[in-house]
Design a protein around this motif. Structure first.
Motif, PDB file in Angstrom:
ATOM      1  N   ASP A  78     -19.271   5.620 -27.477  1.00  0.00           N
ATOM      2  CA  ASP A  78     -20.336   6.312 -26.823  1.00  0.00           C
ATOM      3  C   ASP A  78     -20.416   7.799 -27.389  1.00  0.00           C
ATOM      4  N   ILE A  79     -19.064   8.360 -27.646  1.00  0.00           N
ATOM      5  CA  ILE A  79     -18.847   9.820 -28.094  1.00  0.00           C
ATOM      6  C   ILE A  79     -17.529   9.786 -28.823  1.00  0.00           C
ATOM      7  N   ILE A  80     -17.587  10.688 -29.792  1.00  0.00           N
ATOM      8  CA  ILE A  80     -16.082  10.959 -30.469  1.00  0.00           C
ATOM      9  C   ILE A  80     -15.931  12.360 -30.343  1.00  0.00           C
ATOM     10  N   ILE A  81     -14.698  12.566 -29.927  1.00  0.00           N
ATOM     11  CA  ILE A  81     -14.159  13.719 -29.862  1.00  0.00           C
ATOM     12  C   ILE A  81     -13.342  14.089 -30.972  1.00  0.00           C
ATOM     13  N   LEU A  82     -13.667  15.335 -31.738  1.00  0.00           N
ATOM     14  CA  LEU A  82     -13.015  15.575 -32.879  1.00  0.00           C
ATOM     15  C   LEU A  82     -12.212  16.899 -32.976  1.00  0.00           C
ATOM     16  N   PRO A  83     -10.855  16.775 -32.558  1.00  0.00           N
ATOM     17  CA  PRO A  83      -9.898  17.745 -32.554  1.00  0.00           C
ATOM     18  C   PRO A  83      -9.864  18.309 -33.923  1.00  0.00           C
ATOM     19  N   THR A  84      -9.938  19.793 -33.967  1.00  0.00           N
ATOM     20  CA  THR A  84      -9.440  20.576 -35.311  1.00  0.00           C
ATOM     21  C   THR A  84      -8.823  21.781 -35.055  1.00  0.00           C
ATOM     22  N   THR A  85      -8.058  22.380 -35.782  1.00  0.00           N
ATOM     23  CA  THR A  85      -7.499  23.443 -35.949  1.00  0.00           C
ATOM     24  C   THR A  85      -7.930  24.470 -36.903  1.00  0.00           C
ATOM     25  N   ASN A  86      -7.280  25.676 -36.440  1.00  0.00           N
ATOM     26  CA  ASN A  86      -7.844  26.710 -37.418  1.00  0.00           C
ATOM     27  C   ASN A  86      -7.012  26.790 -38.773  1.00  0.00           C
ATOM     28  N   ASP A  87      -7.138  25.845 -39.537  1.00  0.00           N
ATOM     29  CA  ASP A  87      -6.594  25.802 -40.775  1.00  0.00           C
ATOM     30  C   ASP A  87      -7.489  25.038 -41.808  1.00  0.00           C
ATOM     31  N   ILE A  98     -16.548  14.081 -40.163  1.00  0.00           N
ATOM     32  CA  ILE A  98     -18.023  13.928 -39.591  1.00  0.00           C
ATOM     33  C   ILE A  98     -19.044  13.318 -40.381  1.00  0.00           C
ATOM     34  N   LYS A  99     -18.927  13.535 -41.753  1.00  0.00           N
ATOM     35  CA  LYS A  99     -19.918  13.084 -42.653  1.00  0.00           C
ATOM     36  C   LYS A  99     -19.871  11.464 -42.545  1.00  0.00           C
ATOM     37  N   GLN A 100     -18.614  10.741 -42.218  1.00  0.00           N
ATOM     38  CA  GLN A 100     -18.601   9.357 -42.269  1.00  0.00           C
ATOM     39  C   GLN A 100     -19.248   8.918 -40.924  1.00  0.00           C
ATOM     40  N   PHE A 101     -19.120   9.675 -39.684  1.00  0.00           N
ATOM     41  CA  PHE A 101     -19.731   9.112 -38.462  1.00  0.00           C
ATOM     42  C   PHE A 101     -20.846  10.111 -38.065  1.00  0.00           C
ATOM     43  N   ARG A 102     -21.637  10.826 -39.031  1.00  0.00           N
ATOM     44  CA  ARG A 102     -22.569  11.485 -38.339  1.00  0.00           C
ATOM     45  C   ARG A 102     -23.487  11.181 -37.454  1.00  0.00           C
ATOM     46  N   ASP A 103     -23.765   9.534 -37.615  1.00  0.00           N
ATOM     47  CA  ASP A 103     -24.807   9.148 -36.718  1.00  0.00           C
ATOM     48  C   ASP A 103     -24.319   8.804 -35.212  1.00  0.00           C
ATOM     49  N   LYS A 104     -22.999   9.265 -35.001  1.00  0.00           N
ATOM     50  CA  LYS A 104     -22.671   9.114 -33.680  1.00  0.00           C
ATOM     51  C   LYS A 104     -22.546  10.461 -32.882  1.00  0.00           C
ATOM     52  N   PRO A 105     -22.656  10.554 -31.650  1.00  0.00           N
ATOM     53  CA  PRO A 105     -22.583  11.954 -31.062  1.00  0.00           C
ATOM     54  C   PRO A 105     -20.983  12.331 -31.065  1.00  0.00           C
ATOM     55  N   ILE A 106     -20.977  13.391 -31.597  1.00  0.00           N
ATOM     56  CA  ILE A 106     -19.426  14.004 -32.006  1.00  0.00           C
ATOM     57  C   ILE A 106     -19.494  15.445 -31.225  1.00  0.00           C
ATOM     58  N   LEU A 107     -18.332  15.660 -30.490  1.00  0.00           N
ATOM     59  CA  LEU A 107     -17.927  16.841 -30.248  1.00  0.00           C
ATOM     60  C   LEU A 107     -16.610  17.622 -30.739  1.00  0.00           C
ATOM     61  N   VAL A 108     -17.011  18.378 -31.545  1.00  0.00           N
ATOM     62  CA  VAL A 108     -15.977  19.204 -32.184  1.00  0.00           C
ATOM     63  C   VAL A 108     -15.045  19.874 -31.270  1.00  0.00           C
ATOM     64  N   PHE A 109     -13.659  19.729 -31.239  1.00  0.00           N
ATOM     65  CA  PHE A 109     -12.925  20.337 -30.195  1.00  0.00           C
ATOM     66  C   PHE A 109     -11.972  21.353 -31.275  1.00  0.00           C
ATOM     67  N   ALA A 110     -12.299  22.642 -31.121  1.00  0.00           N
ATOM     68  CA  ALA A 110     -11.327  23.353 -31.955  1.00  0.00           C
ATOM     69  C   ALA A 110     -10.138  23.646 -30.870  1.00  0.00           C
ATOM     70  N   ASN A 111      -8.957  23.427 -31.104  1.00  0.00           N
ATOM     71  CA  ASN A 111      -7.674  22.996 -30.240  1.00  0.00           C
ATOM     72  C   ASN A 111      -6.747  24.359 -31.014  1.00  0.00           C
ATOM     73  N   MET A 112      -5.896  24.576 -29.978  1.00  0.00           N
ATOM     74  CA  MET A 112      -4.798  25.657 -30.383  1.00  0.00           C
ATOM     75  C   MET A 112      -5.191  26.910 -31.230  1.00  0.00           C
ATOM     76  N   ILE A 113      -6.456  27.270 -30.472  1.00  0.00           N
ATOM     77  CA  ILE A 113      -7.063  28.722 -30.981  1.00  0.00           C
ATOM     78  C   ILE A 113      -6.427  29.824 -30.457  1.00  0.00           C
ATOM     79  N   GLU A 114      -5.938  30.619 -31.315  1.00  0.00           N
ATOM     80  CA  GLU A 114      -5.475  32.234 -30.998  1.00  0.00           C
ATOM     81  C   GLU A 114      -6.509  33.125 -29.946  1.00  0.00           C
ATOM     82  N   SER A 115      -7.849  32.966 -30.486  1.00  0.00           N
ATOM     83  CA  SER A 115      -8.735  33.829 -29.936  1.00  0.00           C
ATOM     84  C   SER A 115     -10.013  33.452 -29.968  1.00  0.00           C
ATOM     85  N   PRO A 116     -11.088  33.662 -29.256  1.00  0.00           N
ATOM     86  CA  PRO A 116     -12.369  33.060 -29.201  1.00  0.00           C
ATOM     87  C   PRO A 116     -13.006  33.373 -30.685  1.00  0.00           C
ATOM     88  N   ASN A 117     -12.549  34.412 -31.255  1.00  0.00           N
ATOM     89  CA  ASN A 117     -12.997  34.673 -32.754  1.00  0.00           C
ATOM     90  C   ASN A 117     -12.647  33.608 -33.703  1.00  0.00           C
TER      91      ASN A 117
END
Length: 190
Positions: A78-87, A98-117
């Motif tokens: 029903d949904i894919i949560i895609l964790p990513t980090t700042n590298d 994302i390109k492989q599964f772009r037809d699915k609902p995806i939530l990109v989850f930026a994890n371990m972020i130092e700042s909102p920037n």
């Protein structure tokens, strides 16, 4: 009730701790194709080294490697949560995923972020290629790691005492944004 996949082909982005906490908070099954400590911490956790069955009300935690059986579940989720980090390597692997599964609902989850920037930077890089993807983030925190190590969900750890409520206030608010997506009957990605 939903089938949720927490997946990335990049290791070390926080898939397991997020998947465990969501499964426990939602009272869902936890299914994985990658050995982890969750199997000792959560009675509803199962390891499937080969073919993974599709179940409703399940959080799937897929290891940071290609697996054709995982791809079958990802296509049915029903949904894919895609964790990513700042590298750059993590972001590049996220874009390929994302390109492989772009037809699915995806939530990109930026994890371990130092700042909102940092989160803004990641979102801009992702939206440069996929402008309409949902996006959220979690600052660098030990909330999910400590929850997993204690065998508690993030909510259970946060609510366990006044000290943890103070310590994890910001992180829990960010985690709750993801958790609240699944509190309704059908998940919707913002």
């Amino acid at each position: 009730m939903a089938t949720i996949c927490v997946a990335s082909t990049k290791g070390g982005v926080g898939k397991t701790s997020l998947a465990f906490s969501l499964a426990k908070d939602l009272k869902y099954r936890y299914a994985t194709n990658d050995m982890s400590v969750v199997l000792n911490k959560y009675k509803n956790a199962r390891y499937y080294p080969n073919k993974i069955p599709l179940y409703p009300d399940t959080v799937y935690d897929f290891g940071g490697f290609e697996n054709p059986h995982a791809n079958e579940i990802l296509r049915e989720a029903d949904i894919i949560i895609l964790p990513t980090t700042n590298d750059l390597n993590s972001i590049m692997k996220s874009l390929i995923f994302i390109k492989q599964f772009r037809d699915k609902p995806i939530l990109v989850f930026a994890n371990m972020i130092e700042s909102p920037n940092d989160a803004v930077m990641i979102r801009e890089k992702i939206h440069e290629h996929f402008p309409n993807l949902a996006f959220t983030y979690l600052r660098r925190t030990k909330l999910l790691k400590n929850a997993l190590e204690s065998g508690m969900s993030a909510s259970e750890l946060y609510e366990s005492n006044n000290h943890t409520q103070h310590l994890y206030k910001q992180a829990f608010a960010e985690y709750s944004k993801i958790l609240n997506l699944f509190v309704t009957e059908s998940p919707t990605v913002p």
